[in-house]
Design a protein around this motif. Sequence first.
Motif, PDB file in Angstrom:
ATOM      1  N   PHE A   1       0.833  -1.206   0.000  1.00  0.00           N
ATOM      2  CA  PHE A   1       0.000   0.000   0.000  1.00  0.00           C
ATOM      3  C   PHE A   1       0.868   1.256   0.000  1.00  0.00           C
ATOM      4  N   LEU A   2       1.883   1.277   0.846  1.00  0.00           N
ATOM      5  CA  LEU A   2       2.752   2.455   0.929  1.00  0.00           C
ATOM      6  C   LEU A   2       3.511   2.695  -0.371  1.00  0.00           C
ATOM      7  N   ILE A   3       3.947   1.635  -1.027  1.00  0.00           N
ATOM      8  CA  ILE A   3       4.639   1.796  -2.310  1.00  0.00           C
ATOM      9  C   ILE A   3       3.686   2.387  -3.345  1.00  0.00           C
ATOM     10  N   GLY A   4       2.488   1.821  -3.440  1.00  0.00           N
ATOM     11  CA  GLY A   4       1.510   2.322  -4.410  1.00  0.00           C
ATOM     12  C   GLY A   4       1.088   3.752  -4.120  1.00  0.00           C
ATOM     13  N   PHE A   5       0.805   4.041  -2.872  1.00  0.00           N
ATOM     14  CA  PHE A   5       0.396   5.390  -2.494  1.00  0.00           C
ATOM     15  C   PHE A   5       1.526   6.383  -2.733  1.00  0.00           C
ATOM     16  N   GLY A   6       2.738   6.013  -2.321  1.00  0.00           N
ATOM     17  CA  GLY A   6       3.880   6.906  -2.488  1.00  0.00           C
ATOM     18  C   GLY A   6       4.182   7.203  -3.944  1.00  0.00           C
ATOM     19  N   THR A   7       4.062   6.185  -4.792  1.00  0.00           N
ATOM     20  CA  THR A   7       4.304   6.382  -6.222  1.00  0.00           C
ATOM     21  C   THR A   7       3.285   7.348  -6.810  1.00  0.00           C
ATOM     22  N   ARG A   8       2.035   7.168  -6.435  1.00  0.00           N
ATOM     23  CA  ARG A   8       0.979   8.061  -6.931  1.00  0.00           C
ATOM     24  C   ARG A   8       1.160   9.477  -6.375  1.00  0.00           C
ATOM     25  N   TYR A   9       1.485   9.568  -5.097  1.00  0.00           N
ATOM     26  CA  TYR A   9       1.630  10.865  -4.443  1.00  0.00           C
ATOM     27  C   TYR A   9       2.830  11.627  -4.986  1.00  0.00           C
ATOM     28  N   ALA A  10       3.935  10.912  -5.254  1.00  0.00           N
ATOM     29  CA  ALA A  10       5.153  11.558  -5.742  1.00  0.00           C
ATOM     30  C   ALA A  10       5.115  11.810  -7.245  1.00  0.00           C
ATOM     31  N   GLY A  11       4.096  11.312  -7.915  1.00  0.00           N
ATOM     32  CA  GLY A  11       3.993  11.520  -9.357  1.00  0.00           C
ATOM     33  C   GLY A  11       4.979  10.673 -10.142  1.00  0.00           C
ATOM     34  N   GLY A  12       5.366   9.538  -9.600  1.00  0.00           N
ATOM     35  CA  GLY A  12       6.281   8.642 -10.289  1.00  0.00           C
ATOM     36  C   GLY A  12       7.049   7.791  -9.308  1.00  0.00           C
ATOM     37  N   CYS A  13       7.776   6.850  -9.854  1.00  0.00           N
ATOM     38  CA  CYS A  13       8.530   5.932  -9.004  1.00  0.00           C
ATOM     39  C   CYS A  13       9.939   6.459  -8.745  1.00  0.00           C
TER      40      CYS A  13
END
Length: 145
Positions: free
Chosen positions: A94-106
Amino acid sequence: MCSILGAGKWVSFFNFDWKAQRWNLLFLIGSVIGGFISANWLQSDVPLNLSEATIQDLQKLNIQFDGNIAPSQLFNWDFLATGKGLLIFLGGGFLIGFGTRYAGGCTSGHAISGLSNLQIPSLIAVIGFFIGGLVMTHLIFPLLF
């Protein structure tokens, strides 16, 4: 996946047209298939050559080095079946998915593409990734194990 499942009805952050970006689903499927191929057919039987200092650091966290890239003590079905293991895997995902979306990329996208284009938001994101990694490694991870 949150947008597909309708989370945008309750949280505006997930309210976007995922159908316009169906290629993301193909990327996800390709990542899973690539991981499967790599794990099952592209592995070497030669044990990982890890430094003695790293092995000692793992032992301090009660993790035994077994020569594999990922410690089988943590990455197995028995550990996943425990409450702690399930929480770590689901929470981490969840944190990886949320962080990727929140940061606008991986992390790779920001570090390789963003920094090469001299984008300030990518620099901020990469600094945040490193700080988060250090906090996880030195503060949170020892508390979990």
